[in-house]
Design an enzyme around this catalytic site. Structure first.
Site, PDB file in Angstrom:
ATOM      1  N   LYS A  10       0.844  -1.199   0.000  1.00  0.00           N
ATOM      2  CA  LYS A  10       0.000   0.000   0.000  1.00  0.00           C
ATOM      3  C   LYS A  10       0.878   1.248   0.000  1.00  0.00           C
ATOM      4  O   LYS A  10       1.782   1.393   0.844  1.00  0.00           O
ATOM      5  CB  LYS A  10      -0.903  -0.003   1.232  1.00  0.00           C
ATOM      6  CG  LYS A  10      -1.941   1.102   1.270  1.00  0.00           C
ATOM      7  CD  LYS A  10      -2.700   1.093   2.589  1.00  0.00           C
ATOM      8  CE  LYS A  10      -3.500  -0.170   2.784  1.00  0.00           C
ATOM      9  NZ  LYS A  10      -4.313  -0.088   4.034  1.00  0.00           N
ATOM     10  N   GLY A  43      -8.044   6.122  -2.597  1.00  0.00           N
ATOM     11  CA  GLY A  43      -8.874   5.851  -3.761  1.00  0.00           C
ATOM     12  C   GLY A  43      -8.558   4.536  -4.447  1.00  0.00           C
ATOM     13  O   GLY A  43      -8.908   4.336  -5.607  1.00  0.00           O
ATOM     14  N   HIS A  45     -14.667  -2.754   5.924  1.00  0.00           N
ATOM     15  CA  HIS A  45     -14.003  -1.443   5.933  1.00  0.00           C
ATOM     16  C   HIS A  45     -15.019  -0.450   6.497  1.00  0.00           C
ATOM     17  O   HIS A  45     -15.997  -0.110   5.836  1.00  0.00           O
ATOM     18  CB  HIS A  45     -13.602  -1.072   4.513  1.00  0.00           C
ATOM     19  CG  HIS A  45     -12.901   0.253   4.393  1.00  0.00           C
ATOM     20  ND1 HIS A  45     -11.922   0.486   3.461  1.00  0.00           N
ATOM     21  CD2 HIS A  45     -13.042   1.417   5.071  1.00  0.00           C
ATOM     22  CE1 HIS A  45     -11.492   1.733   3.578  1.00  0.00           C
ATOM     23  NE2 HIS A  45     -12.170   2.313   4.549  1.00  0.00           N
ATOM     24  N   HIS A 105      -9.928  -2.615  -4.212  1.00  0.00           N
ATOM     25  CA  HIS A 105      -9.690  -1.597  -3.188  1.00  0.00           C
ATOM     26  C   HIS A 105     -10.322  -0.243  -3.537  1.00  0.00           C
ATOM     27  O   HIS A 105     -10.076   0.747  -2.845  1.00  0.00           O
ATOM     28  CB  HIS A 105      -8.192  -1.414  -2.921  1.00  0.00           C
ATOM     29  CG  HIS A 105      -7.475  -2.700  -2.692  1.00  0.00           C
ATOM     30  ND1 HIS A 105      -7.727  -3.515  -1.612  1.00  0.00           N
ATOM     31  CD2 HIS A 105      -6.534  -3.340  -3.430  1.00  0.00           C
ATOM     32  CE1 HIS A 105      -6.965  -4.585  -1.685  1.00  0.00           C
ATOM     33  NE2 HIS A 105      -6.233  -4.515  -2.778  1.00  0.00           N
ATOM     34  N   GLU A 165     -10.057   5.549   9.295  1.00  0.00           N
ATOM     35  CA  GLU A 165     -10.513   4.313   8.670  1.00  0.00           C
ATOM     36  C   GLU A 165     -10.025   3.096   9.456  1.00  0.00           C
ATOM     37  O   GLU A 165      -8.866   3.038   9.881  1.00  0.00           O
ATOM     38  CB  GLU A 165     -10.020   4.242   7.223  1.00  0.00           C
ATOM     39  CG  GLU A 165     -10.446   5.461   6.413  1.00  0.00           C
ATOM     40  CD  GLU A 165     -10.326   5.244   4.919  1.00  0.00           C
ATOM     41  OE1 GLU A 165      -9.969   4.134   4.494  1.00  0.00           O
ATOM     42  OE2 GLU A 165     -10.594   6.194   4.179  1.00  0.00           O
ATOM     43  N   ARG A 202      -8.783  14.960   4.892  1.00  0.00           N
ATOM     44  CA  ARG A 202      -9.539  15.748   3.918  1.00  0.00           C
ATOM     45  C   ARG A 202     -10.998  15.325   3.984  1.00  0.00           C
ATOM     46  O   ARG A 202     -11.368  14.404   4.711  1.00  0.00           O
ATOM     47  CB  ARG A 202      -9.005  15.490   2.509  1.00  0.00           C
ATOM     48  CG  ARG A 202      -8.992  14.008   2.134  1.00  0.00           C
ATOM     49  CD  ARG A 202      -8.519  13.778   0.712  1.00  0.00           C
ATOM     50  NE  ARG A 202      -8.226  12.384   0.429  1.00  0.00           N
ATOM     51  CZ  ARG A 202      -9.112  11.459   0.085  1.00  0.00           C
ATOM     52  NH1 ARG A 202     -10.387  11.790  -0.004  1.00  0.00           N
ATOM     53  NH2 ARG A 202      -8.753  10.225  -0.177  1.00  0.00           N
TER      54      ARG A 202
END
Length: 653
Positions: free
Chosen positions: A158, A164, A208, A235, A275, A297
């Site tokens: 990652k 995104g 998630h 993802h 998250e 953000r």
């Protein structure tokens, strides 16, 4: 409050911020690239400034040009939207040095939480559980591979920056690690300007779930409950909803408290999202979630939070940036259920390849107070290869989850886009999935059920609807000779059997469609020997648009194209069995073969980049490479010949 706000972004978020600012009496300034000269966000602004060519690296990622535009227009604040410079700490600092307010968190908070590796280290110090993995500074490929080997496969590579779904690769086998790492780093560098990565243990069957937090300059941080973003493909989030299905008061309290504590640890100000990856093997547990990352953000999925809390997060961003306060925690309540679908310009039937081009038809749902649509494009515009392929966000609200899902399905079924292809029908099938409907959702659901969720290659009911439209246009379909030359099976004293032939776009084999009953509400017929019937409800809700070449059928969220074959079509067709063509415009990143190479079906021939994503093009069959028509760095258009394989039994010259 600010007098002039510059929006350093494009698309639907630029329009969203612009409309909120205008409602607050703030003058707006848009920046735009050459590709966006006619974009809606440019026309709707009080003033617009051209900042460079189409590539984002030469326009929307140019902090110097954006600051120059702000100074030149007298802007006293800049809203970065999401993506581009929204999580760039240096840009936030440069704004402060220029005396311009950055509508976002302080640069130190962006640095602390914006990079996933640093955020994990900080959260570990605060005794918040994190996913097992490696997030150190050593970025040597062999060191990273050794770390992955020690963690145990499968692992997730990652990028430490951005989000995104870009710069992320799942690796199942040790031998695939280095190639996946190289691809991940390339994509991360192009998307975020940073190629460093971390390695995480891939948690099987995860959920998630993320928490919306908001801080102000007085040190107060509040949460606005959670969103479930588990339905993903590669993802990339497909559907988001609030609240999370199956959430209990105890788990919500624990997760939201952890999110608030994380934000307070860095003196967070403004909108942010914490998250978590959640163990989805059973019911949600207070000890079953792990910190994954923080997005410093506003998020794409913020509308679902707005709909269940009644808050305008963009307005709150502007008020907090101007020195205002967030509400007290007990003033924020949760009511109803909201769900959002991202409508992408992509073709699920062709491996979700991006679909670009003009938007000759773009009809989005209107009139239902339960539905909200955020979009940055309009009919007559186009989807460009330079930017993210999201056409719109379609958001539905209901008193409960079932009502919200039903409203979203209806809205997507009323969404008509052509000739650009979309994932609308695919999303409807996801919403119809029994596991999703019951709340049993994980990030692997789409991957596990992909074959069931993909559209059929040739939709029989839509073909029958198209046949009726063509045949009902009149005897002979406009040819001389009327009924006697129509060739539609007309017989005296018998029910007519009328026939029309279609071809799929890009193909030459005609498919016969026989209509045995096409009057009233009953539509029945035969297609390639299959008996087909169209329900009255589908016939009533479908929309057909005819042109000189054929028909476009909109039905059930899908778009179906049926061309009427030309007599010379076969002569014009390319023999594509050994020809690999560009499926979309893009840039050739690498070429893996040369003339004379022997390849097997599925071998990678080259890698094409389009819409910030990499696409590996593979050999359609075993064979020998006859010619390679491109080299690394070349720009290609859709349909351009890339690699040709020799005919079976022939050697390359």
């Amino acid at each position: 409050m600010f007098k002039t706000l510059l929006i350093a972004n494009r698309g639907e978020i630029a329009r969203r911020v612009m409309r909120t600012a205008r409602r607050m009496g703030i003058r707006t300034v848009a920046v735009y690239s050459e590709a966006d000269a006619d974009a809606p966000h440019v026309r709707e602004a009080d003033e617009a400034v051209l900042i460079g060519p189409a590539p984002s690296s030469e326009s929307y990622l140019r902090a110097d040009k954006i600051l120059e535009a702000a100074r030149g227009t007298g802007a006293d604040a800049i809203h970065p939207g999401y993506g581009f410079l929204s999580e760039n700490a240096k840009f936030a600092e440069d704004c402060a040095k220029a005396g311009i307010v950055f509508v976002g968190p302080p640069a130190d908070a962006i640095r602390a939480m914006g990079l996933k590796d640093r955020a994990k280290a900080l959260i570990e110090q605060a005794n918040v559980p994190v996913t097992p993995g490696y997030h150190g500074d050593n970025q040597d490929p062999e060191h990273l591979k050794n770390a992955a080997d020690a963690i145990g496969y499968p692992v997730l590579i990652k990028a430490i920056a951005g989000g995104g779904g870009k710069g992320m690769r799942k690796v199942d086998r040790e031998k695939d690690f280095l190639a996946a790492l190289e691809s991940c780093r390339r994509e991360a560098q192009k998307s975020f300007g940073e190629d460093a990565v971390l390695i995480e243990k891939f948690i099987t069957n995860p959920r998630h779930i993320e928490v919306q937090i908001f801080g102000d300059s007085r040190g107060r941080v509040v949460h606005m409950f959670e969103r479930d973003c588990s339905l993903q493909r590669r993802h990339q989030k497909v559907i988001e909803e609030a609240p999370a299905p199956g959430m209990t008061p105890n788990v919500r309290a624990a997760m939201c408290s952890a999110a608030v504590q994380a934000a307070k640890a860095v003196g967070y100000v403004g909108a942010g999202t914490v998250e978590f990856i959640v163990d989805g093997s059973g019911k949600l547990r207070e000890d079953g979630f792990y910190f994954m990352e923080m997005n410093t953000r506003l998020q794409v999925e913020h509308p679902v939070t707005e709909m269940v809390t009644g808050l305008d997060l963009v307005e709150l961003q502007l008020r907090v940036a101007a020195g205002g306060s967030v509400p007290e925690q007990d003033q924020i309540s949760l009511k109803g259920h909201a769900i959002e679908a991202r409508l992408y310009a992509e073709d699920p039937a062709s491996g979700f390849l991006p679909s670009i081009g003009p938007l000759d038809i773009l009809d989005l749902p209107t009139g239902d107070p339960r539905i909200r649509v955020d979009t940055g494009v309009e009919q007559g515009g186009e989807v460009s290869l330079h930017y993210d392929p999201m056409i719109a966000k379609v958001i539905a609200y209901g008193g409960g989850r079932d009502e919200a899902i039903g409203a979203l399905k209806g809205a997507l079924a009323e969404t008509h886009v052509y000739p650009v292809k979309t994932n609308g029908g695919f999303v409807i099938r996801c919403l119809d999935d029994a596991d999703f409907a019951s709340g049993n959702v994980s990030t692997g659901l789409i991957g596990d059920k992909l074959d069931d969720l993909l559209p059929p290659k040739f939709e029989l009911q839509a073909a029958l609807l198209a046949a009726r439209a063509v045949l009902d246009a009149g005897p002979g379909h406009g040819r001389a000779g009327g009924v006697w030359s129509a060739g539609d099976g007309f017989r005296l004293n018998a029910d007519p059997v009328r026939q029309v032939r279609f071809v799929r776009p890009g193909e030459t084999d005609a498919i016969p469609v026989s209509l045995s009953s096409g009057t009233g509400r009953d539509i029945t017929g035969m297609i390639n020997g299959n008996a087909v019937a169209v329900s009255a409800s589908l016939a009533a809700s479908a929309r057909l648009v005819r042109d000189d070449a054929g028909l476009t059928v909109f039905a059930g969220g899908e778009t179906h194209r049926f061309d009427i074959p030309r007599p010379d079509a076969a002569a014009d067709a390319l023999q594509a069995g050994g020809l690999v063509k560009a499926p979309m415009p893009g840039k050739v990143l690498s070429v893996s073969v040369k003339d004379g190479d022997t390849v097997s079906r599925g071998d990678t021939l080259l890698v094409l980049e389009a819409m910030k994503m990499e696409h590996a093009l593979t050999a359609p069959r075993d064979g020998v490479v006859e010619s390679v028509s491109v080299s690394a760095g070349a720009q290609v258009g859709e349909g351009d010949a890339l690699v040709t394989l020799a005919e079976d039994g022939e050697e390359a010259a």
